[in-house]
Design an enzyme around this catalytic site. Sequence first.
Site, mmCIF file in Angstrom:
data_model
loop_
_atom_site.group_PDB
_atom_site.id
_atom_site.type_symbol
_atom_site.label_atom_id
_atom_site.label_comp_id
_atom_site.label_asym_id
_atom_site.label_seq_id
_atom_site.Cartn_x
_atom_site.Cartn_y
_atom_site.Cartn_z
ATOM 1 N N GLU A 32 4.478 -0.511 1.533
ATOM 2 C CA GLU A 32 4.563 -1.047 -0.001
ATOM 3 C C GLU A 32 4.663 -2.208 -0.407
ATOM 4 O O GLU A 32 4.611 -2.533 -1.555
ATOM 5 C CB GLU A 32 6.077 0.043 -0.359
ATOM 6 C CG GLU A 32 5.969 1.359 -0.243
ATOM 7 C CD GLU A 32 7.379 2.169 -0.999
ATOM 8 O OE1 GLU A 32 7.723 1.414 -1.981
ATOM 9 O OE2 GLU A 32 7.697 3.178 -0.543
ATOM 10 N N GLU A 87 0.915 -1.270 0.028
ATOM 11 C CA GLU A 87 0.037 -0.079 0.112
ATOM 12 C C GLU A 87 0.813 1.375 0.196
ATOM 13 O O GLU A 87 1.998 1.079 0.443
ATOM 14 C CB GLU A 87 -1.105 -0.135 1.161
ATOM 15 C CG GLU A 87 -0.310 -0.344 2.488
ATOM 16 C CD GLU A 87 0.632 0.409 2.969
ATOM 17 O OE1 GLU A 87 0.691 1.582 3.050
ATOM 18 O OE2 GLU A 87 1.680 -0.183 3.498
#
Length: 348
Positions: free
Chosen positions: A313, A170
Amino acid sequence: MDRIKLIVPADNEAGRRAYEKWNGVAKPLHSLGLLEDMVIKLAGIFGSESFSIEKRCAVPMCADNGVVCEGISQTDSSVTAIVARAMAEGSSNINLMANTAGAEVFPVDIGIKNELRADGLIRRRIADGTGNIAAGPAMSLSQAEQAVSVGIDMVGELKNKGYKIIVTGEMGIGNTTTSAAIASVLLRLPPEEVTGRGAGLDSEGLRRKISVVDKSIKINRPDPNDPMDILSKLGGFDIAGMAGLFLGGAVYHIPIVIDGFISAVSAALAAMICPVSKDYMLCSHVSREPAGRKMLELLGFEPPVTAGLCLGEGTGGIILLPMLDAALAVYDSEHIFDKLPMEKYKEL
């Protein structure tokens, strides 16, 4: 969302065969610990004790959160677009780490505040970011369902392209606040026990963040037994998209790797929507965020990596891939009792 009805448990018989295969490897029984368990789980997901995870990828869901206006982060929302562009161009942290694991990265714009045009960025926008949860719901129920469907769709598309394992990730400034709010509800714990410093807050900033999480829960009054109600009132499009990835893994029989705290929150919501979806999840590491371990315990997972990570991430999830490769090298080898002058170990 109707596809969730298609979810069935993983293949226990294939898992049993993988267990027996491990017991034939020339080493002490169960001596690769959690890695053996994961290989057995992968066999159940694929429905065969022989499988490959050679083609792999990470899917970072990128979206903005209206709660940023409450001053709960060190940076503003512009950073979401900056990092998403770097992901699309192949230069962000997740890309660099994925390269070492032979994985591709497919960043998804599921709700970045200002529409971003970049080659390599997959556009699945729901809206121009979410609402401020400290003032009202993050999104409508319809938007939440749409965002979950984006994640399910992504898994189906990637399976059709031959991908065998997907790491969740994310990018969205403010998403440790939305995740803390959801975690507080799911864990039935006060905000101060689940809220951390995120990307770097001082003590005053942390106190403000805790206050915002508390206010958000009181204003929105989510039903703790209704995952879609929790998601629509307190979540973000990134969290919803990752929940969809986990559900998609169960629909399409693809293993989905949990990254850190935010990813674990998404996994927990997916497990509430469909408990069997846990059969298709793999745990990578435990986040440094206060509720990181608590969320994994809620899911019933033990992390193989404890390294104090909290980058996001998908970077923590990527680390699991070479560990699985190493375990599979042993699992698929000819270094077995039947080919060596050694007696098999016995269960005692």
